[in-house]
Motif scaffolding. Structure first.
Motif, PDB file in Angstrom:
ATOM      1  N   TYR A 169     -29.013   4.526 -35.122  1.00  0.00           N
ATOM      2  CA  TYR A 169     -29.538   5.088 -33.870  1.00  0.00           C
ATOM      3  C   TYR A 169     -31.073   5.065 -33.832  1.00  0.00           C
ATOM      4  O   TYR A 169     -31.670   4.723 -32.810  1.00  0.00           O
ATOM      5  CB  TYR A 169     -29.035   6.525 -33.720  1.00  0.00           C
ATOM      6  CG  TYR A 169     -29.492   7.212 -32.449  1.00  0.00           C
ATOM      7  CD1 TYR A 169     -28.883   6.936 -31.223  1.00  0.00           C
ATOM      8  CD2 TYR A 169     -30.530   8.142 -32.467  1.00  0.00           C
ATOM      9  CE1 TYR A 169     -29.304   7.567 -30.065  1.00  0.00           C
ATOM     10  CE2 TYR A 169     -30.955   8.768 -31.312  1.00  0.00           C
ATOM     11  CZ  TYR A 169     -30.335   8.483 -30.117  1.00  0.00           C
ATOM     12  OH  TYR A 169     -30.757   9.096 -28.967  1.00  0.00           O
TER      13      TYR A 169
ATOM     14  N   THR B  95     -38.051  18.743 -39.077  1.00  0.00           N
ATOM     15  CA  THR B  95     -37.456  19.741 -38.183  1.00  0.00           C
ATOM     16  C   THR B  95     -35.921  19.632 -38.175  1.00  0.00           C
ATOM     17  O   THR B  95     -35.272  20.186 -37.292  1.00  0.00           O
ATOM     18  CB  THR B  95     -37.987  19.591 -36.741  1.00  0.00           C
ATOM     19  OG1 THR B  95     -37.720  18.259 -36.283  1.00  0.00           O
ATOM     20  CG2 THR B  95     -39.471  19.866 -36.650  1.00  0.00           C
ATOM     21  N   GLU B  96     -35.373  18.927 -39.136  1.00  0.00           N
ATOM     22  CA  GLU B  96     -33.915  18.799 -39.352  1.00  0.00           C
ATOM     23  C   GLU B  96     -33.198  18.054 -38.221  1.00  0.00           C
ATOM     24  O   GLU B  96     -31.981  18.117 -38.126  1.00  0.00           O
ATOM     25  CB  GLU B  96     -33.271  20.182 -39.559  1.00  0.00           C
ATOM     26  CG  GLU B  96     -33.762  20.896 -40.808  1.00  0.00           C
ATOM     27  CD  GLU B  96     -33.019  22.193 -41.063  1.00  0.00           C
ATOM     28  OE1 GLU B  96     -32.979  23.030 -40.155  1.00  0.00           O
ATOM     29  OE2 GLU B  96     -32.473  22.359 -42.159  1.00  0.00           O
ATOM     30  N   GLN B  97     -33.949  17.353 -37.364  1.00  0.00           N
ATOM     31  CA  GLN B  97     -33.288  16.613 -36.288  1.00  0.00           C
ATOM     32  C   GLN B  97     -32.474  15.440 -36.835  1.00  0.00           C
ATOM     33  O   GLN B  97     -31.461  15.048 -36.243  1.00  0.00           O
ATOM     34  CB  GLN B  97     -34.310  16.102 -35.267  1.00  0.00           C
ATOM     35  CG  GLN B  97     -34.941  17.205 -34.436  1.00  0.00           C
ATOM     36  CD  GLN B  97     -35.973  16.680 -33.455  1.00  0.00           C
ATOM     37  OE1 GLN B  97     -35.719  15.780 -32.680  1.00  0.00           O
ATOM     38  NE2 GLN B  97     -37.162  17.251 -33.494  1.00  0.00           N
TER      39      GLN B  97
ATOM     40  N   ASP C  80     -30.884  15.480 -39.796  1.00  0.00           N
ATOM     41  CA  ASP C  80     -29.633  16.108 -40.258  1.00  0.00           C
ATOM     42  C   ASP C  80     -28.732  16.420 -39.071  1.00  0.00           C
ATOM     43  O   ASP C  80     -27.515  16.263 -39.144  1.00  0.00           O
ATOM     44  CB  ASP C  80     -29.945  17.407 -41.025  1.00  0.00           C
ATOM     45  CG  ASP C  80     -30.562  17.138 -42.382  1.00  0.00           C
ATOM     46  OD1 ASP C  80     -30.426  16.005 -42.876  1.00  0.00           O
ATOM     47  OD2 ASP C  80     -31.180  18.051 -42.948  1.00  0.00           O
ATOM     48  N   ALA C  81     -29.344  16.878 -37.972  1.00  0.00           N
ATOM     49  CA  ALA C  81     -28.557  17.198 -36.774  1.00  0.00           C
ATOM     50  C   ALA C  81     -27.850  15.946 -36.250  1.00  0.00           C
ATOM     51  O   ALA C  81     -26.691  15.996 -35.849  1.00  0.00           O
ATOM     52  CB  ALA C  81     -29.449  17.795 -35.696  1.00  0.00           C
ATOM     53  N   LEU C  82     -28.553  14.809 -36.277  1.00  0.00           N
ATOM     54  CA  LEU C  82     -27.928  13.545 -35.848  1.00  0.00           C
ATOM     55  C   LEU C  82     -26.664  13.284 -36.644  1.00  0.00           C
ATOM     56  O   LEU C  82     -25.622  12.923 -36.088  1.00  0.00           O
ATOM     57  CB  LEU C  82     -28.893  12.372 -36.077  1.00  0.00           C
ATOM     58  CG  LEU C  82     -29.865  11.988 -34.985  1.00  0.00           C
ATOM     59  CD1 LEU C  82     -30.703  10.814 -35.454  1.00  0.00           C
ATOM     60  CD2 LEU C  82     -29.139  11.604 -33.705  1.00  0.00           C
ATOM     61  N   THR C  83     -26.766  13.460 -37.973  1.00  0.00           N
ATOM     62  CA  THR C  83     -25.610  13.207 -38.838  1.00  0.00           C
ATOM     63  C   THR C  83     -24.451  14.128 -38.488  1.00  0.00           C
ATOM     64  O   THR C  83     -23.302  13.692 -38.427  1.00  0.00           O
ATOM     65  CB  THR C  83     -26.008  13.389 -40.319  1.00  0.00           C
ATOM     66  OG1 THR C  83     -27.163  12.593 -40.569  1.00  0.00           O
ATOM     67  CG2 THR C  83     -24.904  12.962 -41.248  1.00  0.00           C
ATOM     68  N   THR C  84     -24.748  15.413 -38.249  1.00  0.00           N
ATOM     69  CA  THR C  84     -23.658  16.344 -37.914  1.00  0.00           C
ATOM     70  C   THR C  84     -23.106  16.065 -36.518  1.00  0.00           C
ATOM     71  O   THR C  84     -22.042  16.572 -36.178  1.00  0.00           O
ATOM     72  CB  THR C  84     -24.123  17.809 -37.994  1.00  0.00           C
ATOM     73  OG1 THR C  84     -25.103  18.048 -36.991  1.00  0.00           O
ATOM     74  CG2 THR C  84     -24.663  18.167 -39.350  1.00  0.00           C
ATOM     75  N   LEU C  85     -23.821  15.279 -35.729  1.00  0.00           N
ATOM     76  CA  LEU C  85     -23.322  14.908 -34.392  1.00  0.00           C
ATOM     77  C   LEU C  85     -22.736  13.496 -34.410  1.00  0.00           C
ATOM     78  O   LEU C  85     -22.783  12.773 -33.415  1.00  0.00           O
ATOM     79  CB  LEU C  85     -24.455  15.009 -33.366  1.00  0.00           C
ATOM     80  CG  LEU C  85     -24.944  16.435 -33.109  1.00  0.00           C
ATOM     81  CD1 LEU C  85     -26.258  16.442 -32.345  1.00  0.00           C
ATOM     82  CD2 LEU C  85     -23.903  17.245 -32.360  1.00  0.00           C
ATOM     83  N   ARG C  86     -22.218  13.103 -35.563  1.00  0.00           N
ATOM     84  CA  ARG C  86     -21.472  11.841 -35.725  1.00  0.00           C
ATOM     85  C   ARG C  86     -22.325  10.616 -35.396  1.00  0.00           C
ATOM     86  O   ARG C  86     -21.820   9.624 -34.854  1.00  0.00           O
ATOM     87  CB  ARG C  86     -20.229  11.820 -34.832  1.00  0.00           C
ATOM     88  CG  ARG C  86     -19.295  12.990 -35.025  1.00  0.00           C
ATOM     89  CD  ARG C  86     -18.441  13.213 -33.787  1.00  0.00           C
ATOM     90  NE  ARG C  86     -17.566  14.348 -33.922  1.00  0.00           N
ATOM     91  CZ  ARG C  86     -17.961  15.626 -33.864  1.00  0.00           C
ATOM     92  NH1 ARG C  86     -19.245  15.914 -33.707  1.00  0.00           N
ATOM     93  NH2 ARG C  86     -17.096  16.605 -33.984  1.00  0.00           N
ATOM     94  N   THR C  87     -23.600  10.698 -35.673  1.00  0.00           N
ATOM     95  CA  THR C  87     -24.493   9.567 -35.362  1.00  0.00           C
ATOM     96  C   THR C  87     -25.254   9.164 -36.622  1.00  0.00           C
ATOM     97  O   THR C  87     -25.875  10.014 -37.263  1.00  0.00           O
ATOM     98  CB  THR C  87     -25.485   9.962 -34.253  1.00  0.00           C
ATOM     99  OG1 THR C  87     -24.737  10.405 -33.129  1.00  0.00           O
ATOM    100  CG2 THR C  87     -26.352   8.796 -33.843  1.00  0.00           C
TER     101      THR C  87
END
Lengths: 264, 252
Positions: free
Chosen positions: A147, A131-133, A135-142
């Motif tokens: 994590y 669900t790309e979560q 990838d979303a973590l990476t784009t949110l500097r994490t």
């Protein structure tokens, strides 16, 4: 078909399998190395670690405890029956405590936690992947390794020895319960013999095994979840692979540790 | 503040499948570029290459003139911190309430982060009452808006929108399009949107580019979409089955 061609095809097939196996080992080793190197550098996520310790440790306690209790009782019964054949039924407390602490406590505890936790980790991280979560973590500097994966691995390594300690205690208690309630053993004598035969080395090896099993359980759950693809079916495959590979690694590492510690 | 993006000869293949086959594209600072193209033409792979989530096999990707292909570690993290992204499915974290999703990348104590999250919720037209809900308790349109609030929360220089209107009814899709246009203008952000929704493209874009078989086959101002003179664009814009774009449909 020409025999030479048949042999060549067989060798090619064998080579593919060997290359595939080494490739898989290499990918897993690189993943483990990435986890370990990221673990030592900040940022750290103590809230994630605490949550995972609760999920892996506290919530696994009932299933691990019941497994140990029933297995300890069954083991005591079997030793009693087997020992009676050559007048050695008095060995029940000694053999039960050695069997539980050295082997059955950590191994059965590890397998039960693997079934419960590795599958849950693979399903959760796998769903986050598809669900790309992640990838979303990476784009949110994490960093997902710090994590998501780091706290799970550390939590599993820390709580598995505690779980196995509880598992060992309950396993011995299961044997004691059956022996005193059904086999007419004297309670004080049973516990005295148990304490006499329980060695520090046995407990230490049990803890080492537990920590190693914890590492493999979390590693397999995270590895297969992290690399899952192909929607719900992919997450399902990741879950199955996580449990199967964790089981195999637990049994293999148990054999290796047992041979190293007790082989001589 | 915004930044420009330049792609030159970007190639990427997975196994034998060539997904990007030499993409050349320039997005000016502060511009809203929309990439159109059918499913499976490599749009998502292209933006993941720009973000550094996927490494291209060849070619150059420059942001403000700085080469970003091959960045690692802290340099890659610094590069990624310039971007915000709205994912196709929202990609909200199920385990966290709405406000923690939005404030995920923000520094500060819980109270200040929560206040910032509620400010960003207001920017996308949602009230503070949704702050404590879980993503699973929201409708599809609300999830998209929360994801949009999360994407802009850290005030990125560049925003990517991956199929922002997919799965929404036409009215909610228009609401999202308006929001994107307003945010891009107000925050002076460089925006790159990938979509196959032509209503969305017409509303969001300053310029449009069409990706087909891993290459940019046309690009130009939004106003030229209907008079592009490009057979691929004409067929796509008008949604015709006949034309140079062939769909791999097997007959029974």
């Amino acid at each position: 078909m020409n025999p030479v061609t048949t042999i060549a095809h067989a060798l090619i097939a064998l080579g593919s399998v060997v290359i595939g196996l080494f490739g898989a080992i290499g990918r897993l080793a690189r993943f483990a190395l990435t986890v370990l190197t990221r673990l030592v550098r900040p940022p750290y996520y103590p809230a994630q670690l605490a949550e995972q310790m609760l999920v892996i440790g506290y919530f696994s306690l009932p299933v691990v405890g019941l497994t140990a209790l029933f297995t300890g009782s069954a083991l005591a019964q079997q030793i009693y029956i087997g020992g009676s054949r050559f007048n050695a039924s008095s060995t029940v407390p000694a053999v039960t405590v050695i069997g539980i602490v050295r082997e059955l406590g950590p191994v059965l505890g590890g397998l039960m936690v693997a079934g419960r936790v590795a599958s849950a980790m693979a399903a959760e991280i796998g769903t986050m992947r598809v669900t790309e979560q992640i990838d979303a973590l990476t784009t949110l500097r994490t960093d997902p390794f710090r994590y998501l994966i780091g706290p799970r691995v550390v939590a599993a390594v820390l709580v598995m020895p505690v779980l196995v300690l509880a598992s060992n205690a309950l396993g011995v208690m299961g044997g004691w319960l059956l022996a005193t309630q059904r086999l007419n053993f004297n309670s004080a004598a049973y516990l005295n013999t148990t304490a006499q035969y329980l060695k520090w080395d046995d407990v230490a090896s049990s803890m080492v095994k537990a920590a190693v099993f914890g590492f493999f359980i979390a590693l397999m759950g995270c590895y297969h979840g992290y690399h899952s693809s192909g929607g719900a079916a992919g997450v399902g495959r990741a879950t199955t692979n996580a449990v199967v590979s964790a089981f195999i690694l637990i049994l293999l590492s148990n054999l290796i540790i047992t041979v190293i510690v007790f082989g001589s | 503040m915004s930044a420009d993006i330049t792609l030159a000869g970007v190639r990427k293949q997975f196994g034998r499948k060539v997904v990007l086959d030499g993409v050349d594209l320039t997005v000016a600072a502060g511009e809203s570029m929309v990439i159109i193209g059918g499913s499976g033409t490599g749009k998502s792979v292209m933006i993941k290459c720009i973000l550094g989530l996927i490494r291209p096999d060849a070619g150059s990707i420059r942001v403000d003139g700085v080469e970003t292909v091959g960045l690692r570690g802290k340099a890659l993290a610094a590069h990624q911190s310039r971007f915000g992204m709205l994912f196709q499915g929202g990609a909200l974290f199920d385990s966290l309430p709405v406000w923690r999703n939005i404030a995920f990348a923000l520094a500060g104590n819980a109270a200040s982060r929560r206040a910032a999250a509620i400010d960003n919720l207001a920017r996308v037209g949602l009230g503070a009452d949704v702050a404590d809900l879980r993503p699973s308790e929201l409708s599809g349109g609300m999830q998209k808006r929360v994801a949009l609030a999360r994407a802009i929360a850290a005030r990125p220089e560049i925003l990517f929108f991956d199929e922002p209107t997919t799965g929404l009814d036409p009215i909610m899709a228009d609401v999202i399009n308006d929001l994107i246009r307003t945010l891009v203008t107000d925050l002076k952000i460089t925006a790159l949107t990938i979509t196959h929704d032509m209503a969305s493209a017409r509303k969001i874009a300053d310029r449009v580019a069409m990706l087909y078989q891993g290459r940019i086959v046309w690009h130009g101002p939004r106003g030229d979409l209907d008079t592009s003179g490009n057979a691929f664009v004409d067929q796509f814009v008008h949604g015709r089955a006949d034309g140079p774009i062939k769909m791999p449909v097997r007959t029974l």
